[in-house]
Design a protein around this motif. Structure first.
Motif, short mmCIF file in Angstrom:
data_model
loop_
_atom_site.label_atom_id
_atom_site.label_comp_id
_atom_site.label_asym_id
_atom_site.label_seq_id
_atom_site.Cartn_x
_atom_site.Cartn_y
_atom_site.Cartn_z
N VAL A 233 -28.32 64.74 36.53
CA VAL A 233 -28.03 63.79 37.60
C VAL A 233 -26.92 64.29 38.52
O VAL A 233 -27.04 64.23 39.75
CB VAL A 233 -27.67 62.41 37.02
CG1 VAL A 233 -27.22 61.46 38.13
CG2 VAL A 233 -28.87 61.81 36.29
N LYS A 234 -25.83 64.81 37.96
CA LYS A 234 -24.73 65.28 38.80
C LYS A 234 -25.16 66.43 39.70
O LYS A 234 -24.73 66.53 40.85
CB LYS A 234 -23.54 65.68 37.93
CG LYS A 234 -22.73 64.49 37.41
CD LYS A 234 -21.36 64.91 36.97
CE LYS A 234 -20.48 63.70 36.72
NZ LYS A 234 -19.08 64.08 36.35
N HIS A 235 -26.02 67.31 39.19
CA HIS A 235 -26.52 68.41 40.01
C HIS A 235 -27.45 67.89 41.10
O HIS A 235 -27.47 68.41 42.22
CB HIS A 235 -27.24 69.44 39.13
CG HIS A 235 -26.31 70.21 38.24
ND1 HIS A 235 -25.52 71.22 38.71
CD2 HIS A 235 -26.04 70.09 36.92
CE1 HIS A 235 -24.79 71.72 37.71
NE2 HIS A 235 -25.08 71.04 36.62
N LEU A 236 -28.22 66.86 40.77
CA LEU A 236 -29.07 66.22 41.79
C LEU A 236 -28.21 65.68 42.92
O LEU A 236 -28.51 65.90 44.10
CB LEU A 236 -29.89 65.09 41.16
CG LEU A 236 -30.58 64.14 42.16
CD1 LEU A 236 -31.69 64.87 42.89
CD2 LEU A 236 -31.11 62.91 41.46
N LEU A 237 -27.12 65.00 42.58
CA LEU A 237 -26.25 64.42 43.60
C LEU A 237 -25.62 65.52 44.46
O LEU A 237 -25.48 65.37 45.68
CB LEU A 237 -25.17 63.56 42.94
CG LEU A 237 -25.66 62.39 42.08
CD1 LEU A 237 -24.49 61.58 41.57
CD2 LEU A 237 -26.61 61.51 42.86
N ALA A 238 -25.25 66.62 43.81
CA ALA A 238 -24.67 67.74 44.56
C ALA A 238 -25.70 68.34 45.51
O ALA A 238 -25.38 68.65 46.67
CB ALA A 238 -24.16 68.81 43.59
N ASP A 239 -26.95 68.50 45.04
CA ASP A 239 -28.01 69.05 45.90
C ASP A 239 -28.27 68.14 47.09
O ASP A 239 -28.44 68.61 48.23
CB ASP A 239 -29.30 69.22 45.10
CG ASP A 239 -29.24 70.41 44.16
OD1 ASP A 239 -28.30 71.21 44.29
OD2 ASP A 239 -30.12 70.54 43.29
N LEU A 240 -28.33 66.83 46.84
CA LEU A 240 -28.58 65.89 47.93
C LEU A 240 -27.44 65.93 48.96
O LEU A 240 -27.67 65.81 50.16
CB LEU A 240 -28.75 64.47 47.38
CG LEU A 240 -30.00 64.23 46.53
CD1 LEU A 240 -30.00 62.82 45.97
CD2 LEU A 240 -31.27 64.47 47.34
N GLY A 241 -26.21 66.12 48.47
CA GLY A 241 -25.08 66.25 49.38
C GLY A 241 -25.18 67.50 50.23
O GLY A 241 -24.93 67.47 51.44
N ASN A 242 -25.62 68.60 49.60
CA ASN A 242 -25.78 69.85 50.34
C ASN A 242 -26.90 69.77 51.38
O ASN A 242 -26.86 70.45 52.40
CB ASN A 242 -26.07 71.00 49.37
CG ASN A 242 -24.87 71.34 48.50
OD1 ASN A 242 -23.73 71.09 48.89
ND2 ASN A 242 -25.11 71.88 47.32
N LEU A 243 -27.90 68.94 51.09
CA LEU A 243 -29.00 68.76 52.04
C LEU A 243 -28.66 67.78 53.15
O LEU A 243 -29.47 67.57 54.06
CB LEU A 243 -30.26 68.28 51.29
CG LEU A 243 -30.89 69.28 50.32
CD1 LEU A 243 -32.00 68.61 49.51
CD2 LEU A 243 -31.44 70.49 51.06
#
Length: 532
Positions: A233-243
């Motif tokens: 989940v935390k990596h998902l949130l980081a990816d969405l932030g980068n996008l």
């Protein structure tokens, strides 16, 4: 008359012959006559023989669409449908922006994966000879591997960003993972983990994000096979932030639940709906308040045939700040939705009784199993004497305690107040599970056999592109009730038989389109192709 492709084994050149069948009266059998009309260049385009080439001054000029350079009769109806879906969803434009040199090859392979159900890329040359497609030329297996290897992380993420911006801004995004078994021993991410298909092979894990309203995927990430859902989940949130996405709404099952993940969702100011365990302390506290009176007419929903109740609770929020070395604590508002289903209660009770029957039979027969020792002790008093043998007495208090939560389940959200609205949204999450089914079955991803990291990345991306088209068609078929008369394969087959004709110097000519086929195009939201 047809075209025949023959590769010279000595120099590797592929020559193209025009083959004409005729009846040999003397031998009384069908024969064929071949005339070489040219060869394929490195890009797979036909280079005409010099004896057939027309002088430039004599080549007739044509107005309108770009004329064909080859003579070909091909199936066109299904690939035309994909072309129009790609335009409608912006897939073609976004691919062209991110992969300007190879977007046509990516589209052609995606079309092939959809129409050639479960077939490998070794079949592409045969499919190319019979179908019209964006690239318009053969993509041999080796060249497809080179294409997969050319898909970069930067271009892929840019495509995700462009596609996500086309989705409804306020819709919830369903998030889930699946396991993909692999024969490869060289891929770093292939590890043994919890295989969701119960396959004994090592695996990679695949995370997928779907728009619940659009019914379309727009993000995926492959993970090592031993990574659990809760850690993603935390990596998902980081990816969405980068996008570039700050206002995100997520729907997840209880495999993603942890206090750390809920805190992270609050910290990032994201809206969420998530399933959670009934056994959690704060869920039990609220459940005990309504356990005996939730089953009232006022709480009943006829559509789902269950009872529901919502409580507003305080979430004990905490956030570690490494740069300051302290922890921020506070309360955040949360809605806890509780449900009771009589059907689920009966299902759980029957399953539990079957387990108790099995445990008791093992004890009485003396065939005890090590892995069941804790359950023997928890649910039975066991006494043994030389004369009477083993006597088993149920511990009713422990059994009643185990049964008290049967039929109950819970959802939590920081936005959705209504329990039925929350349940509607959560039940729609199964679009991700069905998407995983499409990836594994139709798109040949149940077991991956690629041998390099770069090939795996590229192949997954092209399969993801194909999944976008499948998801659009599936949603349209469901909403327009086409599944009453067609499977998806039957619908694609019905359109695939429409032909197109290409002649050197002339524009593409589409063959006959029946009334039924025109209606199917219109129902799918696509204007039928124009014929003469």
């Amino acid at each position: 008359m047809s075209l025949v492709y023959v590769t010279n084994k000595k120099n590797g050149t592929t020559y193209v012959y025009e083959s004409t069948n005729y009846w040999d009266k003397e031998k009384k059998q069908s024969r064929s006559k071949r005339v070489c009309i040219g060869k394929l260049d490195e890009a797979g385009n036909l280079v005409p023989s010099k004896r057939l080439a027309m002088p430039p001054a004599l080549t007739p000029a044509k107005q309108g669409p770009v004329p064909s350079t080859v003579m070909k009769r091909s199936f066109y109806g299904a690939t035309y449908l994909f072309d129009k879906i790609g335009e409608l969803l912006g897939v073609t434009a976004d691919l062209k922006a991110c992969f300007p040199e190879s977007y046509k090859q990516i589209l052609s392979i995606a079309y092939f994966l959809i129409l050639e159900d479960r077939n490998t890329m070794l079949r592409f040359p045969k499919w190319d000879r019979t179908h019209s497609h964006p690239y318009g030329s053969c993509i041999p297996s080796q060249r497809s591997s080179d294409l997969f290897a050319s898909v970069t992380e930067e271009a892929k993420n840019r495509f995700f960003s462009l596609q996500a911006k086309r989705r409804t801004e306020n819709e919830y995004w369903a998030y889930d993972t699946t396991s993909v078994s692999s024969y490869s021993e060289s891929l770093k991410q292939v590890k043994y983990g919890i295989n969701k298909d119960h396959d004994p092979l090592a695996q990679i894990n695949l995370a997928l994000l779907f728009g619940e309203e659009s019914g379309l995927p727009f993000y995926y990430r492959n993970l090592a096979g031993n990574i659990s859902d809760v850690k993603t989940v935390k990596h998902l949130l980081a990816d969405l932030g980068n996008l570039g996405f700050s206002k995100v709404k997520l729907v997840m099952d209880r495999g993603f639940y942890s206090k750390e993940n809920i805190d992270a969702l609050y910290q990032n100011h994201l809206k969420f709906l998530m399933a959670t365990k009934v056994s959690l302390k704060y869920v039990q506290e609220e459940l005990n308040k309504v356990r005996d009176n939730i089953r009232t007419r006022a709480n009943y929903n006829a559509s789902y045939q269950l009872y529901s109740h919502t409580a507003t609770i305080d979430w004990e929020y905490s956030q570690k700040r490494p740069y300051k070395g302290d922890v921020i604590e506070g309360k955040r508002r949360m809605y806890l939705h509780l449900y009771f289903s009589g059907e689920k209660a009966l299902e759980h009770e029957n399953r539990f009784n079957a387990l108790l029957d099995r445990l008791e039979a093992e004890l009485v027969s003396g065939n005890r199993k090590m892995e069941h020792e804790k359950q023997y002790a928890k649910y039975f008093e066991i006494t043994s004497t030389p004369k009477r043998g083993t006597k088993v007495t149920p511990k009713q208090k422990a059994i009643t305690q185990a049964e008290k939560d049967y039929g109950f389940f819970a959802l939590i959200s920081n936005e959705i107040k209504d329990p039925i609205a929350a349940l509607d949204l959560y039940r729609n999450k199964d679009i991700v599970e069905k998407a995983f089914g499409n990836l594994k079955e139709r798109l040949n991803l149940r077991r991956t056999a690629v041998s390099s990291e770069s090939s795996l990345e590229g192949k997954l991306f092209v399969q993801f592109i194909a999944l976008i088209y499948l998801s659009y068609i599936k949603k349209q078929m469901s909403e327009k009730e086409l599944y009453k008369n067609y499977t998806m394969q039957e619908l694609l087959d019905e359109l695939d038989i429409i032909e197109a004709f290409e002649n050197p110097g002339s524009a593409l000519r589409v063959g006959e389109v029946t009334k039924k086929q025109s209606q199917l195009y219109n129902t799918l939201g696509v204007v039928p192709p124009t014929t003469l």
